[in-house]
Design a protein around this motif. Structure first.
Motif, PDB file in Angstrom:
ATOM      1  N   GLY A   1     -32.569  44.100   2.705  1.00 32.65           N
ATOM      2  CA  GLY A   1     -32.225  45.488   2.447  1.00 32.65           C
ATOM      3  C   GLY A   1     -32.018  46.359   3.665  1.00 32.65           C
ATOM      4  O   GLY A   1     -32.221  47.578   3.602  1.00 32.65           O
ATOM      5  N   LEU A   2     -31.564  45.773   4.791  1.00 35.44           N
ATOM      6  CA  LEU A   2     -31.330  46.572   5.994  1.00 35.44           C
ATOM      7  C   LEU A   2     -30.025  47.356   5.865  1.00 35.44           C
ATOM      8  O   LEU A   2     -29.054  46.874   5.264  1.00 35.44           O
ATOM      9  N   LEU A   3     -30.012  48.539   6.428  1.00 37.59           N
ATOM     10  CA  LEU A   3     -28.785  49.328   6.517  1.00 37.59           C
ATOM     11  C   LEU A   3     -27.862  48.712   7.562  1.00 37.59           C
ATOM     12  O   LEU A   3     -28.321  48.156   8.550  1.00 37.59           O
ATOM     13  N   TYR A   4     -26.547  48.842   7.341  1.00 42.34           N
ATOM     14  CA  TYR A   4     -25.548  48.347   8.302  1.00 42.34           C
ATOM     15  C   TYR A   4     -25.764  46.858   8.618  1.00 42.34           C
ATOM     16  O   TYR A   4     -25.694  46.422   9.770  1.00 42.34           O
ATOM     17  N   ALA A   5     -26.011  46.069   7.584  1.00 44.84           N
ATOM     18  CA  ALA A   5     -26.308  44.638   7.741  1.00 44.84           C
ATOM     19  C   ALA A   5     -25.241  43.864   8.527  1.00 44.84           C
ATOM     20  O   ALA A   5     -25.574  42.950   9.289  1.00 44.84           O
TER      21      ALA A   5
ATOM     22  N   LEU B   1     -32.853  43.740  23.760  1.00 44.19           N
ATOM     23  CA  LEU B   1     -33.973  44.407  23.091  1.00 44.19           C
ATOM     24  C   LEU B   1     -34.559  45.509  23.974  1.00 44.19           C
ATOM     25  O   LEU B   1     -34.896  46.599  23.491  1.00 44.19           O
ATOM     26  N   ILE B   2     -34.673  45.221  25.267  1.00 41.49           N
ATOM     27  CA  ILE B   2     -35.181  46.236  26.203  1.00 41.49           C
ATOM     28  C   ILE B   2     -34.234  47.424  26.271  1.00 41.49           C
ATOM     29  O   ILE B   2     -34.645  48.588  26.223  1.00 41.49           O
ATOM     30  N   SER B   3     -32.932  47.115  26.364  1.00 45.95           N
ATOM     31  CA  SER B   3     -31.963  48.208  26.464  1.00 45.95           C
ATOM     32  C   SER B   3     -31.854  49.000  25.162  1.00 45.95           C
ATOM     33  O   SER B   3     -31.514  50.182  25.174  1.00 45.95           O
ATOM     34  N   LEU B   4     -32.185  48.365  24.015  1.00 50.97           N
ATOM     35  CA  LEU B   4     -32.198  49.105  22.754  1.00 50.97           C
ATOM     36  C   LEU B   4     -33.311  50.158  22.768  1.00 50.97           C
ATOM     37  O   LEU B   4     -33.123  51.280  22.282  1.00 50.97           O
ATOM     38  N   ALA B   5     -34.459  49.788  23.325  1.00 51.19           N
ATOM     39  CA  ALA B   5     -35.561  50.751  23.429  1.00 51.19           C
ATOM     40  C   ALA B   5     -35.148  51.929  24.309  1.00 51.19           C
ATOM     41  O   ALA B   5     -35.405  53.099  23.980  1.00 51.19           O
ATOM     42  N   ILE B   6     -34.473  51.622  25.425  1.00 51.20           N
ATOM     43  CA  ILE B   6     -34.011  52.683  26.333  1.00 51.20           C
ATOM     44  C   ILE B   6     -32.956  53.540  25.635  1.00 51.20           C
ATOM     45  O   ILE B   6     -32.981  54.781  25.702  1.00 51.20           O
ATOM     46  N   ALA B   7     -32.021  52.875  24.948  1.00 49.03           N
ATOM     47  CA  ALA B   7     -30.943  53.596  24.264  1.00 49.03           C
ATOM     48  C   ALA B   7     -31.498  54.531  23.187  1.00 49.03           C
ATOM     49  O   ALA B   7     -31.023  55.668  23.023  1.00 49.03           O
ATOM     50  N   THR B   8     -32.496  54.051  22.450  1.00 46.69           N
ATOM     51  CA  THR B   8     -33.090  54.880  21.395  1.00 46.69           C
ATOM     52  C   THR B   8     -33.733  56.134  21.978  1.00 46.69           C
ATOM     53  O   THR B   8     -33.561  57.245  21.446  1.00 46.69           O
ATOM     54  N   ALA B   9     -34.470  55.965  23.084  1.00 43.54           N
ATOM     55  CA  ALA B   9     -35.119  57.119  23.722  1.00 43.54           C
ATOM     56  C   ALA B   9     -34.091  58.119  24.245  1.00 43.54           C
ATOM     57  O   ALA B   9     -34.231  59.340  24.050  1.00 43.54           O
TER      58      ALA B   9
ATOM     59  N   ASN C   1     -25.636  48.170  21.848  1.00 40.75           N
ATOM     60  CA  ASN C   1     -26.628  49.220  21.611  1.00 40.75           C
ATOM     61  C   ASN C   1     -25.967  50.582  21.396  1.00 40.75           C
ATOM     62  O   ASN C   1     -26.527  51.445  20.704  1.00 40.75           O
ATOM     63  N   SER C   2     -24.807  50.784  21.960  1.00 40.75           N
ATOM     64  CA  SER C   2     -24.067  52.018  21.675  1.00 40.75           C
ATOM     65  C   SER C   2     -23.655  52.061  20.205  1.00 40.75           C
ATOM     66  O   SER C   2     -23.675  53.120  19.569  1.00 40.75           O
TER      67      SER C   2
ATOM     68  N   ASN D   1     -35.063  49.601  11.511  1.00 44.38           N
ATOM     69  CA  ASN D   1     -33.840  48.958  11.027  1.00 44.38           C
ATOM     70  C   ASN D   1     -32.990  48.459  12.196  1.00 44.38           C
ATOM     71  O   ASN D   1     -32.488  47.321  12.188  1.00 44.38           O
ATOM     72  N   ALA D   2     -32.853  49.302  13.218  1.00 44.97           N
ATOM     73  CA  ALA D   2     -32.053  48.929  14.390  1.00 44.97           C
ATOM     74  C   ALA D   2     -32.658  47.729  15.117  1.00 44.97           C
ATOM     75  O   ALA D   2     -31.945  46.785  15.493  1.00 44.97           O
ATOM     76  N   PHE D   3     -33.979  47.756  15.291  1.00 45.06           N
ATOM     77  CA  PHE D   3     -34.634  46.649  15.997  1.00 45.06           C
ATOM     78  C   PHE D   3     -34.607  45.364  15.177  1.00 45.06           C
ATOM     79  O   PHE D   3     -34.507  44.268  15.739  1.00 45.06           O
ATOM     80  N   LEU D   4     -34.685  45.483  13.853  1.00 44.56           N
ATOM     81  CA  LEU D   4     -34.595  44.293  13.016  1.00 44.56           C
ATOM     82  C   LEU D   4     -33.188  43.690  13.054  1.00 44.56           C
ATOM     83  O   LEU D   4     -33.029  42.465  13.113  1.00 44.56           O
TER      84      LEU D   4
END
Length: 325
Positions: free
Chosen positions: A25-29, A55-63, A102-103, A122-125
């Motif tokens: 049930g993730l969004l944007y599967a 994964l590291i850059s996703l954390a940075i991108a989210t912040a 990540n963008s 959801n994004a990290f999953l």
């Protein structure tokens, strides 16, 4: 049309990633499938390190997206500010592989107008599922050792041909074929080095780096051999010298092999040195210049063999590979 192994792995990994993301049930599967496509690398280590970096850059991108969207709103202007912040930081920390994917994930926050924890999860999953299936399918890689051994044999055969050609044309003007053989040799070694690097990056443990070291050693030898061919073009000496040098070159070509430590050849070169010293001194300028070239050739030849002798002493083939029958 031939479908390669990497294409097969990429397609299946993408399909399974999308299926799993939809199933839970993730969004944007579909994004999970795209991430899988981008994460199936040429080697096991490439896929692993790329995945960790994303994964590291996703954390940075989210912040950074959180800051940007709260300053300028969930709008194209906020996304522009995010990119102005994220891209330089990703480049600075060597995380450029994560910029595009990540963008795209950040646009999910933009479209939802929220940074709620479930949306961040959801994004990290999505990222974890795509990377996970890519890593899973990259666990299988064809054994490149047989291909490397064939590359070694090809390189050694070209060395033999080159040495034989040098022996037959020594002290003559018939050296036209040598540069082409040298070019072929360098091309084969370059391909071998690339294959060795791929093989090395597909080993999780017990990676000795033998093949990379082997082709690097042959590359050094090829450069010295190139120097020898250039010196040869200017050597014109009496036949007494020619026969002795030809004999050693022929012997080297016949015994050229991965397992040859070069000690017998070095002994023959030392004998040539001794014979060289006992010859009468040159009487004319022309004789002196030719004898000097001959001495340079002998020095370079000795360096050529010493490179292999040092390699044989310091580095051993993995397992039983390379043991003569």
């Amino acid at each position: 049309m031939k479908i390669g192994l990497r294409t097969t792995k990429t397609a299946i990994a993408a399909g399974l990633s999308m299926y799993l993301a939809q199933s839970i049930g993730l969004l944007y599967a579909p994004a999970a499938g795209i991430i899988a496509i981008l994460s199936v690398g040429n080697t096991k280590k490439t896929s692993l390190f790329t995945g960790i970096g994303r994964l590291i850059s996703l954390a940075i991108a989210t912040a950074l997206a959180f800051v940007s969207f709260h300053l300028l709103g969930y709008s194209p202007l906020g996304f522009v500010l995010f990119l102005f912040l994220f891209i330089p930081i990703a480049v600075y920390f060597g995380l450029t592989d994560g910029i595009v994917v990540n963008s795209v994930l950040v646009t999910h926050y933009l479209m939802e107008g929220s940074f709620a924890l479930p949306l961040i999860g959801n994004a990290f999953l999505l990222m974890s599922i795509g990377i996970g299936f890519a890593l899973l399918f990259n666990l299988y890689m064809p054994n490149g050792e047989e291909k490397l051994q064939k590359a070694q044999q090809s390189v050694e055969q070209t060395f033999k041909s080159l040495l034989k050609e040098m022996a037959s044309s020594f002290n003559t003007i018939e050296t036209a074929g040598l540069p082409n053989l040298c070019e072929t040799l360098f091309d084969e070694i370059k391909k071998g080095l690339y294959q060795a690097k791929i093989h090395q990056e597909n080993q999780w443990t017990s990676a000795t780096g033998y093949y990379e070291a082997y082709f690097a050693m042959r590359q050094t030898q090829a450069r010295l051999l190139m120097d020898m061919t250039e010196i040869m073009q200017h050597i014109h000496v009496e036949e007494a010298y020619t026969k002795a040098f030809q004999s050693v070159l022929y012997y080297t070509s016949e015994t050229f092999h991965e397992n040859n430590d070069g000690q017998l050849i070095l002994a023959k070169i030392d004998a040539l040195y001794e014979d060289y010293r006992q010859k009468p001194l040159p009487q004319t300028r022309n004789e002196f210049e030719n004898r000097a070239l001959l001495f340079r050739f002998l020095q370079t030849f000795k360096s050529f063999i010493e490179v292999k002798a040092d390699f044989s002493e310091q580095i051993k083939p993995p397992g039983n590979h390379g043991i003569p029958s």
